[in-house]
Enzyme design. Structure first.
Site, short mmCIF file in Angstrom:
data_model
loop_
_atom_site.label_atom_id
_atom_site.label_comp_id
_atom_site.label_asym_id
_atom_site.label_seq_id
_atom_site.Cartn_x
_atom_site.Cartn_y
_atom_site.Cartn_z
N GLY A 95 55.96 76.58 18.23
CA GLY A 95 57.07 77.33 18.81
C GLY A 95 57.64 78.34 17.84
N GLN A 144 58.94 74.48 27.12
CA GLN A 144 59.47 75.26 28.24
C GLN A 144 60.95 74.88 28.18
N SER A 145 61.77 75.76 27.59
CA SER A 145 63.11 75.33 27.18
C SER A 145 64.21 75.72 28.16
N TYR A 153 63.68 69.13 32.62
CA TYR A 153 63.69 69.43 31.18
C TYR A 153 64.30 68.26 30.41
N LYS A 185 62.48 65.63 27.77
CA LYS A 185 62.92 65.51 26.37
C LYS A 185 63.29 64.06 26.01
N THR A 223 67.54 67.24 22.36
CA THR A 223 68.57 68.13 22.91
C THR A 223 69.75 67.38 23.53
N HIS A 274 72.56 76.22 20.78
CA HIS A 274 72.73 77.14 19.66
C HIS A 274 72.09 78.47 20.01
N GLU A 286 70.89 68.05 26.25
CA GLU A 286 70.59 67.91 27.69
C GLU A 286 70.21 66.48 28.03
N ASP A 332 64.44 79.51 17.54
CA ASP A 332 64.56 78.61 16.39
C ASP A 332 63.36 78.74 15.46
N TYR A 360 54.73 71.26 34.88
CA TYR A 360 54.36 71.98 33.66
C TYR A 360 55.36 71.65 32.54
P1 NAP Z 1 62.65 79.21 22.90
O1 NAP Z 1 63.27 80.42 22.29
O2 NAP Z 1 62.47 79.13 24.36
O3 NAP Z 1 61.23 79.00 22.18
C1 NAP Z 1 60.29 78.09 22.68
C2 NAP Z 1 59.00 78.25 21.91
O4 NAP Z 1 58.02 77.36 22.48
C3 NAP Z 1 58.37 79.66 22.00
O5 NAP Z 1 57.76 79.96 20.77
C4 NAP Z 1 57.33 79.50 23.08
O6 NAP Z 1 56.28 80.42 23.03
C5 NAP Z 1 56.83 78.10 22.75
N1 NAP Z 1 56.09 77.46 23.83
C6 NAP Z 1 56.43 77.36 25.13
N2 NAP Z 1 55.48 76.71 25.81
C7 NAP Z 1 54.49 76.41 24.93
C8 NAP Z 1 53.25 75.76 25.03
N3 NAP Z 1 52.78 75.31 26.19
N4 NAP Z 1 52.51 75.61 23.90
C9 NAP Z 1 52.95 76.09 22.71
N5 NAP Z 1 54.12 76.73 22.57
C10 NAP Z 1 54.89 76.88 23.66
O7 NAP Z 1 63.46 77.91 22.47
P2 NAP Z 1 64.50 77.71 21.25
O8 NAP Z 1 65.86 78.03 21.75
O9 NAP Z 1 63.97 78.36 20.04
O10 NAP Z 1 64.47 76.13 21.10
C11 NAP Z 1 63.52 75.50 20.22
C12 NAP Z 1 63.33 74.06 20.63
O11 NAP Z 1 64.57 73.37 20.57
C13 NAP Z 1 62.84 73.84 22.06
O12 NAP Z 1 62.02 72.71 22.06
C14 NAP Z 1 64.09 73.59 22.86
O13 NAP Z 1 63.78 72.81 23.99
C15 NAP Z 1 64.90 72.81 21.84
N6 NAP Z 1 66.35 72.93 21.92
C16 NAP Z 1 66.94 74.15 21.99
C17 NAP Z 1 68.32 74.25 21.98
C18 NAP Z 1 69.04 75.58 22.01
O14 NAP Z 1 70.23 75.61 22.34
N7 NAP Z 1 68.38 76.68 21.64
C19 NAP Z 1 69.10 73.06 21.91
C20 NAP Z 1 68.45 71.83 21.82
C21 NAP Z 1 67.07 71.78 21.81
P3 NAP Z 1 56.40 81.89 23.73
O15 NAP Z 1 57.18 82.73 22.77
O16 NAP Z 1 55.00 82.28 23.89
O17 NAP Z 1 57.12 81.69 25.03
O1 F7E Z 2 73.19 77.55 30.41
C1 F7E Z 2 75.62 78.02 33.08
C2 F7E Z 2 74.52 76.98 33.30
O2 F7E Z 2 70.82 78.33 30.32
C3 F7E Z 2 74.45 77.16 29.91
C4 F7E Z 2 68.66 75.49 26.33
O3 F7E Z 2 68.49 76.05 25.07
O4 F7E Z 2 70.74 74.45 25.70
C5 F7E Z 2 70.14 75.35 26.62
O5 F7E Z 2 70.30 74.87 27.95
C6 F7E Z 2 75.41 76.92 31.05
C7 F7E Z 2 74.84 76.02 32.16
O6 F7E Z 2 71.76 76.77 28.53
C8 F7E Z 2 74.32 81.15 34.36
O7 F7E Z 2 74.62 76.41 34.59
C9 F7E Z 2 76.14 79.99 34.55
O8 F7E Z 2 75.81 75.12 32.57
O9 F7E Z 2 72.46 79.11 28.55
P1 F7E Z 2 72.00 78.04 29.45
P2 F7E Z 2 71.56 75.22 28.86
O10 F7E Z 2 71.16 74.98 30.24
O11 F7E Z 2 72.78 74.53 28.37
C10 F7E Z 2 70.21 73.13 25.71
C11 F7E Z 2 70.91 72.32 24.65
C12 F7E Z 2 68.74 73.10 25.60
O12 F7E Z 2 68.15 72.16 25.08
C13 F7E Z 2 67.98 74.12 26.38
O13 F7E Z 2 66.66 74.27 25.88
O14 F7E Z 2 75.67 78.17 31.68
N1 F7E Z 2 75.31 79.32 33.70
N2 F7E Z 2 75.55 81.12 34.97
C14 F7E Z 2 74.18 80.01 33.56
N3 F7E Z 2 73.08 79.79 32.81
C15 F7E Z 2 72.09 80.70 32.87
N4 F7E Z 2 70.98 80.52 32.11
N5 F7E Z 2 72.17 81.83 33.65
C16 F7E Z 2 73.27 82.10 34.43
O15 F7E Z 2 73.32 83.10 35.11
#
Ligand code: NAP
Ligand code: F7E
Length: 342
Positions: free
Chosen positions: A10, A90-91, A156, A160, A132, A186, A134, A15, A102
């Site tokens: 990733g 698939q985040s 999702y 996780k 996460t 974040h 979530e 991240d 998927y």
């Molecule tokens: P992101 O920006 O969506 O990045 C996801 C990464 O995974 C990308 O490099 C993507 O590649 C790759 N990927 C997706 N499907 C894949 C597959 N089948 N095989 C190999 N690589 C694949 O997510 P992020 O925000 O950096 O988050 C990083 C990790 O932390 C994720 O696991 C997410 O679920 C978890 N997480 C995120 C948050 C948050 O708030 N950001 C919080 C808690 C946990 P492409 O660039 O090709 O799409």
């Molecule tokens: O939504 C509300 C939505 O998609 C935040 C991922 O990184 O953090 C992320 O998941 C909130 C939700 O993040 C829209 O319903 C309103 O309540 O930015 P988000 P998420 O779902 O919290 C967790 C920790 C992860 O692990 C995940 O990978 O915002 N919301 N209106 C919306 N959200 C989106 N995306 N788009 C809207 O139009």
């Protein structure tokens, strides 16, 4: 002294890009795994790219996919790294309802595929799993800590939870140094465009300068504990430096609604909006025109209403704490967006 080696699954994500830069600064050799795409998907790491002709190369990219155990096994067995960070997923929570199978293949089974490859190697590899908030979903208590029971609310989140327990199980069964970072939301300037913070900031910057008329959103009442990705990847690195592998919550211990987030962005952009209506009928009006409306397409079949993380265990064990306030995060994201617009 021999350099440490890490594999990042990733690496092209938000991240992954921050972590790769952190590890390179710490003098690691970094192997990033990217998946094949018909269009270039390395924009977040273009600034650290090194080609085959670079002398003393320390950053490598390899094709691989979490749905493909052969590529995972080949890479892990070939490079036998000191550390593996599984950030690939698939985040997107909403998208996980559209592609649940998927999502499970990547976010649940993908982790198992990595753990299986690690298990077969003699060398002691340290493994970080991107768990996460979530997983807490329909929260059983507020704030959430390492002992709060899980109640995921999306494919999702469910996937996780599987990965969380697989990581715990492989640690206990095979004595692998494997940990879960239970990270709350974040964000950063390189956050994916369809996550709510980036979507709001991008659109309001465009609206301010006349490039866009309206922004459609979903549930504005949801509350999130938002931190900065830079702080959170540092916590990941620290988690692999401990004597004993321990799962930890990483958060800010502050929570705000999506509506509050919009208000702060508007304040910094000097957009004086007025709110009207409730629920899906909520609208934001600027200079007599509706600039924000809600649309059913952006609501989720089941929502996570309120997240608030208690990171006191991480504070104690890692001496970690968040260094970026929500306002600082918003300002950094706005500055980045405005530079792009200009
Ligand atoms: P992101 O920006 O969506 O990045 C996801 C990464 O995974 C990308 O490099 C993507 O590649 C790759 N990927 C997706 N499907 C894949 C597959 N089948 N095989 C190999 N690589 C694949 O997510 P992020 O925000 O950096 O988050 C990083 C990790 O932390 C994720 O696991 C997410 O679920 C978890 N997480 C995120 C948050 C948050 O708030 N950001 C919080 C808690 C946990 P492409 O660039 O090709 O799409
Ligand atoms: O939504 C509300 C939505 O998609 C935040 C991922 O990184 O953090 C992320 O998941 C909130 C939700 O993040 C829209 O319903 C309103 O309540 O930015 P988000 P998420 O779902 O919290 C967790 C920790 C992860 O692990 C995940 O990978 O915002 N919301 N209106 C919306 N959200 C989106 N995306 N788009 C809207 O139009």
């Amino acid at each position: 002294m021999k350099k440490k080696t890490a594999i990042i699954f990733g690496v092209t994500g938000q991240d992954g890009s921050y972590l790769a830069k952190l590890l390179l600064n710490k003098k690691y050799v970094v192997h990033g795994v990217i998946r094949k795409s018909s269009s270039i998907n390395t924009n977040r790491i273009d600034d650290i790219y090194q080609d085959n002709f670079k002398k003393k190369r320390v950053f490598y990219l390899h094709y691989g996919d979490l749905t493909d155990s052969s590529s995972i096994k080949t890479l892990i067995h070939k490079y036998k790294p000191d550390e593996i960070y599984n950030l690939a997923a698939q985040s997107h929570v909403k998208v996980s309802f559209d592609v649940p199978e998927y999502t499970a293949d990547v976010d649940a089974l993908g982790t198992l595929r990595i753990l299986e490859a690690i298990k077969d190697i003699k060398k002691k590899i340290r493994f970080y799993q991107a768990s996460t908030s979530e997983m807490f979903g329909k929260v059983r208590e507020i704030p959430q800590n390492e002992n709060t029971p899980f109640y995921p609310r999306s494919p999702y989140g469910v996937s996780k939870v599987f990965s969380y327990w697989m990581t715990v199980n492989y640690r206990e069964a095979y004595n692998i140094y494997a940990v879960n970072g239970i990270l709350f939301n974040h964000e950063s300037p390189v956050r994916g465009d369809t996550f709510v913070t980036k979507k709001i900031i991008k659109a309001l910057c465009k609206i301010k300068y006349g490039f866009q008329k309206k922004l459609y959103l979903g549930n504005l009442e949801a509350k999130r504990d938002w931190g900065h990705a830079r702080d959170y990847v540092y916590a990941m690195w620290l988690m692999l430096k401990q004597k004993t592998p321990t799962d930890l919550v990483i958060a800010t211990n502050k929570t705000y609604s999506v509506k509050y987030f919009i208000n702060r962005v508007c304040k910094f952009l000097n957009l004086k909006i007025k709110w009207k209506g409730k629920g899906i009928k909520t609208k934001a009006i600027f200079n007599g025109k509706v600039i924000i409306e809600c649309h059913k397409n952006y609501y989720r079949p089941s929502e996570v209403d309120k997240l608030l993380g208690d990171y006191s265990k991480a504070k104690k064990l890692l001496k970690w704490k968040p260094t970026t306030s929500l306002d600082q995060l918003i300002i950094e994201m706005i500055d980045y967006e405005l530079k792009l617009l200009k």
